[in-house]
Design an enzyme around this catalytic site. Structure first.
Site, PDB file in Angstrom:
ATOM      1  N   ASN A 237      43.428  25.941  19.828  1.00 24.32           N
ATOM      2  CA  ASN A 237      43.471  27.171  19.753  1.00 24.32           C
ATOM      3  C   ASN A 237      41.995  27.733  21.099  1.00 24.32           C
ATOM      4  O   ASN A 237      42.541  28.429  22.165  1.00 24.32           O
ATOM      5  CB  ASN A 237      43.414  28.341  18.662  1.00 24.32           C
ATOM      6  CG  ASN A 237      44.820  28.478  18.025  1.00 24.32           C
ATOM      7  OD1 ASN A 237      45.526  28.587  18.602  1.00 24.32           O
ATOM      8  ND2 ASN A 237      44.973  29.106  16.847  1.00 24.32           N
TER       9      ASN A 237
ATOM     10  N   TYR B  40      39.817  13.992   8.562  1.00 19.77           N
ATOM     11  CA  TYR B  40      38.045  14.089   9.498  1.00 19.77           C
ATOM     12  C   TYR B  40      38.145  13.800  10.137  1.00 19.77           C
ATOM     13  O   TYR B  40      37.974  14.212  11.600  1.00 19.77           O
ATOM     14  CB  TYR B  40      36.525  14.328   8.212  1.00 19.77           C
ATOM     15  CG  TYR B  40      35.546  14.841   9.405  1.00 19.77           C
ATOM     16  CD1 TYR B  40      34.955  16.328   9.177  1.00 19.77           C
ATOM     17  CD2 TYR B  40      34.594  13.961   9.403  1.00 19.77           C
ATOM     18  CE1 TYR B  40      34.363  16.570  10.201  1.00 19.77           C
ATOM     19  CE2 TYR B  40      33.923  14.327  10.306  1.00 19.77           C
ATOM     20  CZ  TYR B  40      33.201  15.670  10.706  1.00 19.77           C
ATOM     21  OH  TYR B  40      32.033  16.586  11.462  1.00 19.77           O
TER      22      TYR B  40
HETATM   23  P1  NAD Z   1      28.948  23.562   8.975  1.00 23.20           P
HETATM   24  O1  NAD Z   1      29.863  22.878   7.529  1.00 23.20           O
HETATM   25  O2  NAD Z   1      27.374  24.006   7.981  1.00 23.20           O
HETATM   26  O3  NAD Z   1      29.586  24.501   9.134  1.00 23.20           O
HETATM   27  C1  NAD Z   1      30.815  24.332   9.785  1.00 23.20           C
HETATM   28  C2  NAD Z   1      31.460  25.677   9.497  1.00 23.20           C
HETATM   29  O4  NAD Z   1      32.782  25.915  10.478  1.00 23.20           O
HETATM   30  C3  NAD Z   1      31.460  26.710   8.637  1.00 23.20           C
HETATM   31  O5  NAD Z   1      30.648  28.228   8.715  1.00 23.20           O
HETATM   32  C4  NAD Z   1      32.937  27.280   7.870  1.00 23.20           C
HETATM   33  O6  NAD Z   1      32.778  28.276   7.735  1.00 23.20           O
HETATM   34  C5  NAD Z   1      33.166  27.459   9.607  1.00 23.20           C
HETATM   35  N1  NAD Z   1      34.602  27.414   9.927  1.00 23.20           N
HETATM   36  C6  NAD Z   1      35.299  26.141   9.342  1.00 23.20           C
HETATM   37  N2  NAD Z   1      36.791  25.249   9.357  1.00 23.20           N
HETATM   38  C7  NAD Z   1      37.141  26.658   9.758  1.00 23.20           C
HETATM   39  C8  NAD Z   1      38.127  27.746  10.597  1.00 23.20           C
HETATM   40  N3  NAD Z   1      39.280  26.785  10.842  1.00 23.20           N
HETATM   41  N4  NAD Z   1      37.717  28.710  11.135  1.00 23.20           N
HETATM   42  C9  NAD Z   1      36.784  29.322  11.342  1.00 23.20           C
HETATM   43  N5  NAD Z   1      35.407  29.279  10.824  1.00 23.20           N
HETATM   44  C10 NAD Z   1      35.498  27.517  10.217  1.00 23.20           C
HETATM   45  O7  NAD Z   1      28.676  21.687   9.220  1.00 23.20           O
HETATM   46  P2  NAD Z   1      27.613  22.001  10.087  1.00 23.20           P
HETATM   47  O8  NAD Z   1      26.973  20.439   9.879  1.00 23.20           O
HETATM   48  O9  NAD Z   1      26.486  22.795  10.973  1.00 23.20           O
HETATM   49  O10 NAD Z   1      28.871  21.232  11.309  1.00 23.20           O
HETATM   50  C11 NAD Z   1      29.440  22.115  12.779  1.00 23.20           C
HETATM   51  C12 NAD Z   1      29.855  21.069  13.222  1.00 23.20           C
HETATM   52  O11 NAD Z   1      29.782  19.888  14.238  1.00 23.20           O
HETATM   53  C13 NAD Z   1      31.523  20.394  12.746  1.00 23.20           C
HETATM   54  O12 NAD Z   1      32.190  20.654  13.413  1.00 23.20           O
HETATM   55  C14 NAD Z   1      30.927  19.212  12.817  1.00 23.20           C
HETATM   56  O13 NAD Z   1      32.171  18.225  12.641  1.00 23.20           O
HETATM   57  C15 NAD Z   1      29.913  18.404  13.856  1.00 23.20           C
HETATM   58  N6  NAD Z   1      29.226  17.519  13.700  1.00 23.20           N
HETATM   59  C16 NAD Z   1      28.162  18.104  12.392  1.00 23.20           C
HETATM   60  C17 NAD Z   1      27.094  16.776  12.396  1.00 23.20           C
HETATM   61  C18 NAD Z   1      26.386  17.035  10.515  1.00 23.20           C
HETATM   62  O14 NAD Z   1      25.303  15.945  10.422  1.00 23.20           O
HETATM   63  N7  NAD Z   1      25.587  18.628  10.776  1.00 23.20           N
HETATM   64  C19 NAD Z   1      28.062  15.658  12.734  1.00 23.20           C
HETATM   65  C20 NAD Z   1      28.466  15.368  13.621  1.00 23.20           C
HETATM   66  C21 NAD Z   1      29.575  15.907  13.695  1.00 23.20           C
END
Ligand code: NAD
Ligand code: UDP
Length: 312
Positions: free
Chosen positions: A99, A145
Protein backbone atom coordinates in the site's frame (compact mmCIF):
# COMPACT_ATOMS: atom_id res chain seq x y z
CA UNK A 1 8.46 19.49 1.89
CA UNK A 2 5.63 17.28 3.13
CA UNK A 3 6.31 13.81 4.53
CA UNK A 4 4.21 10.82 5.54
CA UNK A 5 5.61 8.70 8.38
CA UNK A 6 3.95 5.34 8.97
CA UNK A 7 4.42 4.19 12.58
CA UNK A 8 4.99 7.73 13.90
CA UNK A 9 3.59 6.90 17.33
CA UNK A 10 6.34 4.36 17.89
CA UNK A 11 9.83 4.71 19.31
CA UNK A 12 11.78 5.56 16.13
CA UNK A 13 8.83 7.07 14.29
CA UNK A 14 8.16 9.72 16.93
CA UNK A 15 11.82 10.82 16.94
CA UNK A 16 11.78 10.91 13.14
CA UNK A 17 8.62 13.07 13.06
CA UNK A 18 10.28 15.51 15.46
CA UNK A 19 13.44 15.70 13.35
CA UNK A 20 11.47 16.25 10.14
CA UNK A 21 9.45 19.06 11.75
CA UNK A 22 12.69 20.65 13.01
CA UNK A 23 13.94 20.49 9.43
CA UNK A 24 10.94 22.53 8.30
CA UNK A 25 8.86 19.68 6.85
CA UNK A 26 5.20 19.22 7.52
CA UNK A 27 4.41 15.69 8.63
CA UNK A 28 1.41 13.37 8.43
CA UNK A 29 1.71 10.21 10.47
CA UNK A 30 -0.44 7.11 10.23
CA UNK A 31 -0.39 4.69 13.14
CA UNK A 32 -2.88 2.15 14.50
CA UNK A 33 -1.21 2.27 17.96
CA UNK A 34 -0.76 -1.52 18.01
CA UNK A 35 2.67 -1.18 19.64
CA UNK A 36 2.98 2.60 19.70
CA UNK A 37 1.59 5.24 21.99
CA UNK A 38 0.05 8.69 21.50
CA UNK A 39 2.19 9.92 24.39
CA UNK A 40 5.29 9.51 22.21
CA UNK A 41 4.03 12.25 19.92
CA UNK A 42 3.46 14.53 22.96
CA UNK A 43 3.58 18.20 22.04
CA UNK A 44 3.66 17.42 18.30
CA UNK A 45 -0.07 16.73 18.41
CA UNK A 46 -0.78 20.45 18.90
CA UNK A 47 1.35 21.68 15.98
CA UNK A 48 -0.30 22.92 12.78
CA UNK A 49 2.46 21.29 10.71
CA UNK A 50 1.73 17.87 12.21
CA UNK A 51 -1.21 15.61 11.53
CA UNK A 52 -1.92 12.28 13.19
CA UNK A 53 -4.21 9.77 11.47
CA UNK A 54 -5.16 6.78 13.61
CA UNK A 55 -5.41 3.93 11.14
CA UNK A 56 -4.00 0.68 9.83
CA UNK A 57 -1.79 1.00 6.73
CA UNK A 58 -3.07 -2.42 5.64
CA UNK A 59 -6.51 -0.83 5.05
CA UNK A 60 -5.05 1.57 2.48
CA UNK A 61 -3.48 5.02 2.67
CA UNK A 62 -5.56 8.06 2.01
CA UNK A 63 -3.79 11.39 2.37
CA UNK A 64 -4.78 14.33 0.19
CA UNK A 65 -2.34 16.74 -1.41
CA UNK A 66 1.26 16.53 -2.49
CA UNK A 67 3.68 14.27 -0.64
CA UNK A 68 7.44 14.39 -1.18
CA UNK A 69 8.64 11.56 1.07
CA UNK A 70 7.14 8.46 2.69
CA UNK A 71 9.01 6.91 5.57
CA UNK A 72 7.62 3.42 6.13
CA UNK A 73 8.25 2.41 9.75
CA UNK A 74 4.93 0.81 10.68
CA UNK A 75 5.56 -2.71 11.99
CA UNK A 76 5.90 -4.35 15.37
CA UNK A 77 9.68 -4.35 15.92
CA UNK A 78 10.48 -5.91 19.27
CA UNK A 79 10.82 -9.71 19.18
CA UNK A 80 8.29 -9.81 22.05
CA UNK A 81 5.80 -7.82 20.00
CA UNK A 82 6.21 -9.66 16.71
CA UNK A 83 6.11 -13.06 18.36
CA UNK A 84 2.82 -12.03 20.02
CA UNK A 85 1.50 -10.41 16.82
CA UNK A 86 2.67 -12.73 14.03
CA UNK A 87 -0.14 -12.12 11.54
CA UNK A 88 -0.24 -8.36 12.13
CA UNK A 89 3.53 -8.26 11.58
CA UNK A 90 3.31 -10.24 8.34
CA UNK A 91 0.51 -7.98 7.11
CA UNK A 92 2.32 -4.74 7.96
CA UNK A 93 5.40 -5.91 6.02
CA UNK A 94 3.48 -7.24 3.01
CA UNK A 95 0.06 -5.63 2.47
CA UNK A 96 1.21 -2.52 4.36
CA UNK A 97 4.40 -2.13 2.34
CA UNK A 98 2.53 -2.71 -0.92
CA UNK A 99 0.00 0.00 0.00
CA UNK A 100 2.84 2.41 0.83
CA UNK A 101 4.53 1.73 -2.50
CA UNK A 102 1.29 2.20 -4.47
CA UNK A 103 0.79 5.45 -2.58
CA UNK A 104 4.39 6.53 -3.33
CA UNK A 105 3.85 5.85 -7.02
CA UNK A 106 0.54 7.76 -7.04
CA UNK A 107 2.17 10.77 -5.36
CA UNK A 108 5.52 10.53 -7.23
CA UNK A 109 7.05 10.51 -3.78
CA UNK A 110 10.30 9.09 -2.44
CA UNK A 111 9.76 5.88 -0.44
CA UNK A 112 12.10 5.01 2.44
CA UNK A 113 11.80 1.56 4.00
CA UNK A 114 12.82 0.92 7.60
CA UNK A 115 14.34 -2.48 7.00
CA UNK A 116 16.41 -4.34 9.54
CA UNK A 117 19.57 -6.27 10.32
CA UNK A 118 17.18 -9.20 10.92
CA UNK A 119 17.20 -9.77 7.17
CA UNK A 120 20.70 -11.22 7.72
CA UNK A 121 19.18 -13.73 10.20
CA UNK A 122 21.75 -15.64 12.24
CA UNK A 123 24.63 -14.39 10.09
CA UNK A 124 27.42 -16.58 8.79
CA UNK A 125 29.37 -13.50 7.74
CA UNK A 126 30.71 -11.06 10.32
CA UNK A 127 30.45 -8.08 10.35
CA UNK A 128 27.49 -7.92 8.00
CA UNK A 129 27.96 -6.12 4.66
CA UNK A 130 25.05 -5.14 2.46
CA UNK A 131 26.20 -7.72 -0.11
CA UNK A 132 25.54 -10.58 2.34
CA UNK A 133 22.25 -12.41 1.56
CA UNK A 134 21.64 -13.67 5.06
CA UNK A 135 20.81 -16.84 6.91
CA UNK A 136 17.12 -16.74 7.83
CA UNK A 137 14.98 -19.69 8.90
CA UNK A 138 11.99 -19.12 6.56
CA UNK A 139 9.50 -21.01 8.74
CA UNK A 140 10.85 -20.21 12.20
CA UNK A 141 8.92 -18.07 14.69
CA UNK A 142 11.02 -14.99 13.88
CA UNK A 143 10.32 -15.37 10.16
CA UNK A 144 7.10 -13.32 10.40
CA UNK A 145 9.33 -10.30 10.92
CA UNK A 146 12.46 -11.28 9.00
CA UNK A 147 10.71 -12.52 5.88
CA UNK A 148 8.21 -9.65 5.87
CA UNK A 149 11.15 -7.24 5.86
CA UNK A 150 12.93 -9.25 3.18
CA UNK A 151 9.84 -9.17 0.95
CA UNK A 152 9.42 -5.45 1.72
CA UNK A 153 12.90 -4.89 0.31
CA UNK A 154 12.01 -7.03 -2.70
CA UNK A 155 8.83 -5.01 -3.28
CA UNK A 156 10.69 -1.71 -2.96
CA UNK A 157 13.22 -2.79 -5.60
CA UNK A 158 10.46 -4.10 -7.91
CA UNK A 159 8.54 -0.80 -7.70
CA UNK A 160 11.80 1.00 -8.33
CA UNK A 161 12.72 -1.10 -11.38
CA UNK A 162 9.26 -1.53 -12.89
CA UNK A 163 7.44 1.63 -11.87
CA UNK A 164 10.27 4.13 -11.40
CA UNK A 165 9.58 4.80 -7.71
CA UNK A 166 12.52 6.46 -5.96
CA UNK A 167 13.42 4.19 -3.06
CA UNK A 168 15.74 4.14 -0.07
CA UNK A 169 16.31 1.05 2.05
CA UNK A 170 17.73 1.49 5.55
CA UNK A 171 18.91 -1.74 7.18
CA UNK A 172 18.62 -0.62 10.78
CA UNK A 173 20.66 -2.41 13.46
CA UNK A 174 19.65 -2.48 17.15
CA UNK A 175 18.72 1.05 18.16
CA UNK A 176 17.82 2.23 21.66
CA UNK A 177 16.95 5.39 23.53
CA UNK A 178 14.20 7.36 25.27
CA UNK A 179 10.57 6.42 24.50
CA UNK A 180 11.13 2.69 24.33
CA UNK A 181 8.34 1.02 26.30
CA UNK A 182 9.09 -0.36 29.78
CA UNK A 183 7.60 -3.65 28.68
CA UNK A 184 9.03 -3.44 25.16
CA UNK A 185 10.93 -6.69 25.71
CA UNK A 186 14.06 -5.55 23.87
CA UNK A 187 17.23 -5.91 25.82
CA UNK A 188 18.10 -2.30 26.68
CA UNK A 189 14.70 -1.27 28.10
CA UNK A 190 14.36 -4.68 29.77
CA UNK A 191 17.70 -4.43 31.56
CA UNK A 192 17.17 -0.79 32.54
CA UNK A 193 13.67 -1.46 33.85
CA UNK A 194 14.85 -4.49 35.81
CA UNK A 195 17.84 -2.59 37.25
CA UNK A 196 15.67 0.36 38.33
CA UNK A 197 13.12 -1.96 39.96
CA UNK A 198 15.69 -4.02 41.88
CA UNK A 199 14.94 -7.15 39.83
CA UNK A 200 17.59 -9.52 38.54
CA UNK A 201 18.54 -8.88 34.91
CA UNK A 202 17.38 -11.69 32.63
CA UNK A 203 20.26 -12.71 30.37
CA UNK A 204 19.11 -15.22 27.76
CA UNK A 205 21.45 -18.13 27.05
CA UNK A 206 24.96 -17.68 28.39
CA UNK A 207 25.00 -14.03 27.30
CA UNK A 208 27.92 -14.58 24.91
CA UNK A 209 25.77 -13.54 21.92
CA UNK A 210 26.60 -10.06 20.65
CA UNK A 211 24.73 -7.00 19.41
CA UNK A 212 25.86 -3.51 18.39
CA UNK A 213 23.75 -0.69 19.80
CA UNK A 214 23.05 2.62 18.10
CA UNK A 215 21.64 5.62 19.95
CA UNK A 216 18.40 6.93 18.48
CA UNK A 217 19.67 10.44 17.53
CA UNK A 218 22.46 8.92 15.42
CA UNK A 219 20.03 6.61 13.66
CA UNK A 220 17.57 9.41 12.83
CA UNK A 221 20.44 11.47 11.45
CA UNK A 222 21.34 8.48 9.25
CA UNK A 223 17.75 8.08 8.00
CA UNK A 224 17.57 11.75 7.00
CA UNK A 225 20.95 11.59 5.26
CA UNK A 226 19.85 8.47 3.40
CA UNK A 227 16.58 10.12 2.32
CA UNK A 228 18.53 13.08 0.91
CA UNK A 229 21.14 10.89 -0.82
CA UNK A 230 20.82 9.33 -4.24
CA UNK A 231 21.49 5.81 -2.94
CA UNK A 232 18.88 3.38 -4.26
CA UNK A 233 20.21 0.13 -2.79
CA UNK A 234 20.21 -0.97 0.86
CA UNK A 235 22.45 0.77 3.39
CA UNK A 236 23.33 -0.51 6.87
CA UNK A 237 22.70 2.01 9.64
CA UNK A 238 23.96 1.10 13.09
CA UNK A 239 26.80 1.46 15.53
CA UNK A 240 29.62 -1.02 14.92
CA UNK A 241 30.63 -1.10 18.62
CA UNK A 242 29.85 -4.72 19.46
CA UNK A 243 29.10 -5.98 23.00
CA UNK A 244 28.29 -9.32 24.56
CA UNK A 245 24.85 -9.28 26.14
CA UNK A 246 26.21 -10.36 29.52
CA UNK A 247 28.64 -7.41 29.42
CA UNK A 248 25.79 -5.06 28.56
CA UNK A 249 23.96 -6.37 31.66
CA UNK A 250 26.99 -5.67 33.86
CA UNK A 251 27.43 -2.20 32.38
CA UNK A 252 23.79 -1.25 32.98
CA UNK A 253 23.91 -2.58 36.55
CA UNK A 254 26.99 -0.44 37.21
CA UNK A 255 25.58 2.68 35.56
CA UNK A 256 22.27 2.35 37.38
CA UNK A 257 24.05 1.78 40.72
CA UNK A 258 21.76 -1.21 41.13
CA UNK A 259 22.12 -4.08 43.59
CA UNK A 260 20.29 -6.45 41.26
CA UNK A 261 21.97 -9.63 40.11
CA UNK A 262 21.92 -11.49 36.81
CA UNK A 263 19.82 -14.58 36.15
CA UNK A 264 20.32 -16.75 33.10
CA UNK A 265 17.24 -17.88 31.17
CA UNK A 266 16.66 -20.00 28.11
CA UNK A 267 17.87 -18.54 24.80
CA UNK A 268 14.93 -17.76 22.47
CA UNK A 269 14.61 -19.88 19.30
CA UNK A 270 16.76 -18.69 16.36
CA UNK A 271 18.29 -15.87 18.42
CA UNK A 272 21.20 -14.58 16.26
CA UNK A 273 24.59 -15.30 17.87
CA UNK A 274 26.37 -12.26 16.51
CA UNK A 275 25.44 -8.98 14.92
CA UNK A 276 27.56 -6.03 13.92
CA UNK A 277 27.13 -3.72 10.92
CA UNK A 278 29.80 -2.96 8.40
CA UNK A 279 28.97 0.72 7.88
CA UNK A 280 31.61 1.58 5.29
CA UNK A 281 28.90 2.13 2.66
CA UNK A 282 27.04 4.67 4.86
CA UNK A 283 30.34 6.36 5.71
CA UNK A 284 31.37 6.65 2.08
CA UNK A 285 28.05 7.42 0.38
CA UNK A 286 26.20 9.35 3.09
CA UNK A 287 29.11 10.81 5.05
CA UNK A 288 27.38 9.29 8.09
CA UNK A 289 28.72 7.59 11.16
CA UNK A 290 27.33 7.33 14.68
CA UNK A 291 28.76 9.74 17.25
CA UNK A 292 27.10 8.72 20.51
CA UNK A 293 29.20 6.34 22.56
CA UNK A 294 27.35 3.46 24.28
CA UNK A 295 28.03 4.85 27.78
CA UNK A 296 26.68 8.28 26.84
CA UNK A 297 23.61 6.86 25.12
CA UNK A 298 22.84 4.53 28.02
CA UNK A 299 23.18 7.44 30.52
CA UNK A 300 20.61 9.42 28.50
CA UNK A 301 18.29 6.45 28.28
CA UNK A 302 18.65 5.68 31.99
CA UNK A 303 17.89 9.32 32.84
CA UNK A 304 14.74 9.18 30.72
CA UNK A 305 13.56 5.91 32.32
CA UNK A 306 14.28 7.34 35.81
CA UNK A 307 12.25 10.46 34.95
CA UNK A 308 9.38 8.31 33.72
CA UNK A 309 9.47 6.30 36.94
CA UNK A 310 9.15 9.50 39.00
CA UNK A 311 6.34 10.85 36.83
CA UNK A 312 4.25 7.66 37.13
P1 NAD B 1 7.69 0.48 17.57
O1 NAD B 1 6.93 -0.75 17.85
O2 NAD B 1 7.98 1.41 18.69
O3 NAD B 1 7.00 1.34 16.42
C1 NAD B 1 6.25 0.76 15.37
C2 NAD B 1 5.02 1.62 15.17
O4 NAD B 1 4.28 1.08 14.05
C3 NAD B 1 4.07 1.59 16.37
O5 NAD B 1 3.69 2.89 16.72
C4 NAD B 1 2.87 0.76 15.87
O6 NAD B 1 1.68 1.10 16.53
C5 NAD B 1 2.90 1.08 14.39
N1 NAD B 1 2.24 0.07 13.56
C6 NAD B 1 2.48 -1.28 13.52
N2 NAD B 1 1.69 -1.88 12.61
C7 NAD B 1 0.95 -0.90 12.03
C8 NAD B 1 -0.04 -0.88 11.01
N3 NAD B 1 -0.44 -2.00 10.39
N4 NAD B 1 -0.59 0.32 10.68
C9 NAD B 1 -0.22 1.46 11.29
N5 NAD B 1 0.71 1.50 12.26
C10 NAD B 1 1.30 0.34 12.63
O7 NAD B 1 9.07 0.02 16.88
P2 NAD B 1 10.38 0.85 16.49
O8 NAD B 1 11.52 0.31 17.25
O9 NAD B 1 10.09 2.30 16.54
O10 NAD B 1 10.57 0.40 14.98
C11 NAD B 1 10.10 1.20 13.91
C12 NAD B 1 10.50 0.57 12.59
O11 NAD B 1 11.94 0.47 12.51
C13 NAD B 1 9.97 -0.84 12.38
O12 NAD B 1 9.59 -0.99 11.04
C14 NAD B 1 11.16 -1.73 12.68
O13 NAD B 1 11.11 -2.92 11.95
C15 NAD B 1 12.32 -0.86 12.23
N6 NAD B 1 13.54 -1.22 12.96
C16 NAD B 1 13.74 -0.85 14.26
C17 NAD B 1 14.88 -1.22 14.93
C18 NAD B 1 15.17 -0.80 16.35
O14 NAD B 1 16.21 -1.22 16.90
N7 NAD B 1 14.38 0.03 16.98
C19 NAD B 1 15.83 -2.02 14.29
C20 NAD B 1 15.58 -2.44 12.98
C21 NAD B 1 14.44 -2.01 12.32
N1 UDP C 1 18.05 -10.52 25.59
C1 UDP C 1 18.39 -10.92 26.87
N2 UDP C 1 17.56 -10.57 27.88
C2 UDP C 1 16.43 -9.82 27.70
C3 UDP C 1 16.09 -9.42 26.39
C4 UDP C 1 16.92 -9.80 25.35
O1 UDP C 1 19.42 -11.59 27.09
O2 UDP C 1 15.74 -9.54 28.69
C5 UDP C 1 18.97 -10.89 24.49
C6 UDP C 1 18.29 -11.57 23.31
O3 UDP C 1 18.24 -12.97 23.52
C7 UDP C 1 19.21 -11.18 22.17
C8 UDP C 1 19.73 -9.80 22.56
O4 UDP C 1 19.50 -9.69 23.96
O5 UDP C 1 20.31 -12.07 22.10
C9 UDP C 1 19.02 -8.66 21.84
O6 UDP C 1 17.64 -8.90 21.97
P1 UDP C 1 16.54 -7.85 21.52
O7 UDP C 1 15.22 -8.45 21.82
O8 UDP C 1 16.83 -6.51 22.09
O9 UDP C 1 16.72 -7.66 19.94
P2 UDP C 1 17.16 -8.62 18.76
O10 UDP C 1 18.52 -8.16 18.39
O11 UDP C 1 17.16 -10.05 19.17
O12 UDP C 1 16.14 -8.33 17.72
Amino acid sequence: MRAVVTGGAGFLGSHLCEALLEDGCSVVTIDNLITGNKENMGALLGLSEFEFIEGDICDGIDVEGDIDMIFHLASPASPNDYLNLPIETLKAGTVGTLNCLEFAQEKSSLFLLASTSEIYGDPLEHPQREEYWGNVNPIGVRSVYDEAKRVSESMAMAYHRERGVTVRIARIFNTYGPRMKRDDGRVVPNFIDQALHGQDLTVFGDGAQTRSFCFVSDLIDGLLKLARSGVEDPVNLGNPEEVRIVDLAKLILKMAGSNSGIKFEELPVDDPRTRRPDISKAEKLLGWQPNVDLNVGLEKTLAWFRGKLHRS
